[in-house]
Design a protein around this motif. Structure first.
Motif, PDB file in Angstrom:
ATOM      1  N   ALA A  49      41.620 -40.711  11.592  1.00 53.82           N
ATOM      2  CA  ALA A  49      42.139 -39.468  11.449  1.00 53.82           C
ATOM      3  C   ALA A  49      40.961 -38.551  11.108  1.00 53.82           C
ATOM      4  O   ALA A  49      40.344 -37.615  11.799  1.00 53.82           O
ATOM      5  N   ALA A  50      39.654 -39.148  10.162  1.00 49.71           N
ATOM      6  CA  ALA A  50      38.408 -38.486  10.146  1.00 49.71           C
ATOM      7  C   ALA A  50      38.026 -38.286  11.498  1.00 49.71           C
ATOM      8  O   ALA A  50      37.155 -37.324  11.424  1.00 49.71           O
ATOM      9  N   ILE A  51      37.720 -38.977  12.552  1.00 50.05           N
ATOM     10  CA  ILE A  51      36.793 -39.185  13.969  1.00 50.05           C
ATOM     11  C   ILE A  51      38.492 -38.145  14.733  1.00 50.05           C
ATOM     12  O   ILE A  51      37.407 -36.963  15.076  1.00 50.05           O
ATOM     13  N   LEU A  65      40.184 -20.947  11.278  1.00 47.78           N
ATOM     14  CA  LEU A  65      40.025 -21.651  11.250  1.00 47.78           C
ATOM     15  C   LEU A  65      40.997 -22.725  10.169  1.00 47.78           C
ATOM     16  O   LEU A  65      39.805 -22.973   9.034  1.00 47.78           O
ATOM     17  N   THR A  66      41.829 -23.270   9.962  1.00 46.69           N
ATOM     18  CA  THR A  66      41.916 -23.681   8.778  1.00 46.69           C
ATOM     19  C   THR A  66      42.599 -25.274   9.136  1.00 46.69           C
ATOM     20  O   THR A  66      42.588 -25.732   9.594  1.00 46.69           O
ATOM     21  N   ASN A  67      42.459 -26.061   7.885  1.00 44.09           N
ATOM     22  CA  ASN A  67      42.532 -27.159   7.571  1.00 44.09           C
ATOM     23  C   ASN A  67      44.235 -27.836   8.490  1.00 44.09           C
ATOM     24  O   ASN A  67      44.453 -28.560   8.678  1.00 44.09           O
ATOM     25  N   LYS A  68      45.251 -26.979   7.741  1.00 44.45           N
ATOM     26  CA  LYS A  68      46.782 -27.063   8.659  1.00 44.45           C
ATOM     27  C   LYS A  68      46.240 -26.507   9.827  1.00 44.45           C
ATOM     28  O   LYS A  68      48.054 -27.314  10.577  1.00 44.45           O
ATOM     29  N   GLN A  69      45.510 -25.532  10.418  1.00 47.52           N
ATOM     30  CA  GLN A  69      46.061 -25.696  11.677  1.00 47.52           C
ATOM     31  C   GLN A  69      45.087 -26.427  12.700  1.00 47.52           C
ATOM     32  O   GLN A  69      45.601 -26.969  13.918  1.00 47.52           O
ATOM     33  N   CYS A  95      41.408 -35.460   5.354  1.00 53.43           N
ATOM     34  CA  CYS A  95      40.792 -35.678   6.591  1.00 53.43           C
ATOM     35  C   CYS A  95      40.625 -34.011   7.781  1.00 53.43           C
ATOM     36  O   CYS A  95      39.527 -33.873   8.340  1.00 53.43           O
ATOM     37  N   SER A  96      41.290 -33.575   7.363  1.00 54.58           N
ATOM     38  CA  SER A  96      41.528 -32.199   8.219  1.00 54.58           C
ATOM     39  C   SER A  96      40.887 -31.246   7.445  1.00 54.58           C
ATOM     40  O   SER A  96      40.222 -29.834   7.430  1.00 54.58           O
ATOM     41  N   ASN A  97      40.990 -30.877   5.753  1.00 53.53           N
ATOM     42  CA  ASN A  97      39.691 -30.391   4.740  1.00 53.53           C
ATOM     43  C   ASN A  97      39.281 -30.704   5.407  1.00 53.53           C
ATOM     44  O   ASN A  97      37.930 -29.819   5.291  1.00 53.53           O
ATOM     45  N   LEU A  98      38.282 -31.773   5.593  1.00 54.76           N
ATOM     46  CA  LEU A  98      36.761 -32.189   5.595  1.00 54.76           C
ATOM     47  C   LEU A  98      35.835 -31.744   6.648  1.00 54.76           C
ATOM     48  O   LEU A  98      35.281 -30.725   6.930  1.00 54.76           O
TER      49      LEU A  98
END
Length: 122
Positions: free
Chosen positions: A60-62, A83-87, A102-105
């Motif tokens: 997921a991080a990749i 751009l947001t983690n949700k997007q 991971c999306s937050n990162l």
């Protein structure tokens, strides 16, 4: 558990690598899970013209690193900052709740690279 798009970005990540003379570099990590992301930016006329990443972490991080590079390229700095983690998660067709960090990162790594760019180009 993962969408087809997550698996595609994990198995065939886009924009992997480094930019030697990057205009901005951002690195973030999550000690809890061990994921580390570094994003490199090349900016021309306030537009992200090239973007690369190096990520040490789970699938997921990749995948989130890969997709955020596609989302940010050819955007202005201000557009990319929005751009947001949700997007990021939505662009991948969703992530399991335990992988949302991971999306937050990915979003944080992009923002950190932009902050570095701004600091270097005052």
């Amino acid at each position: 558990m993962y969408t087809e798009k997550v698996m595609d970005h994990f198995q065939n990540p886009r924009n992997v690598g480094e930019i030697e003379d990057a205009d901005g570099v951002g690195e973030v990590g999550n000690v809890k899970c061990g994921d580390i992301m570094r994003i490199y930016l090349k900016v021309e006329d306030n537009v992200i013209k090239d973007i690369k990443f190096r990520t040490f972490g789970c699938g997921a991080a990749i995948a989130t690193s890969s997709v955020i590079t596609e989302m940010a390229v050819d955007k202005t700095i201000d557009e990319a900052l929005e751009l947001t983690n949700k997007q990021v998660a939505e662009e991948l067709g969703g992530l399991p709740p335990v992988k949302m960090h991971c999306s937050n990162l990915a979003a944080d790594a992009l923002k950190t690279a932009i902050e570095d760019y701004k600091k270097n180009n005052k």
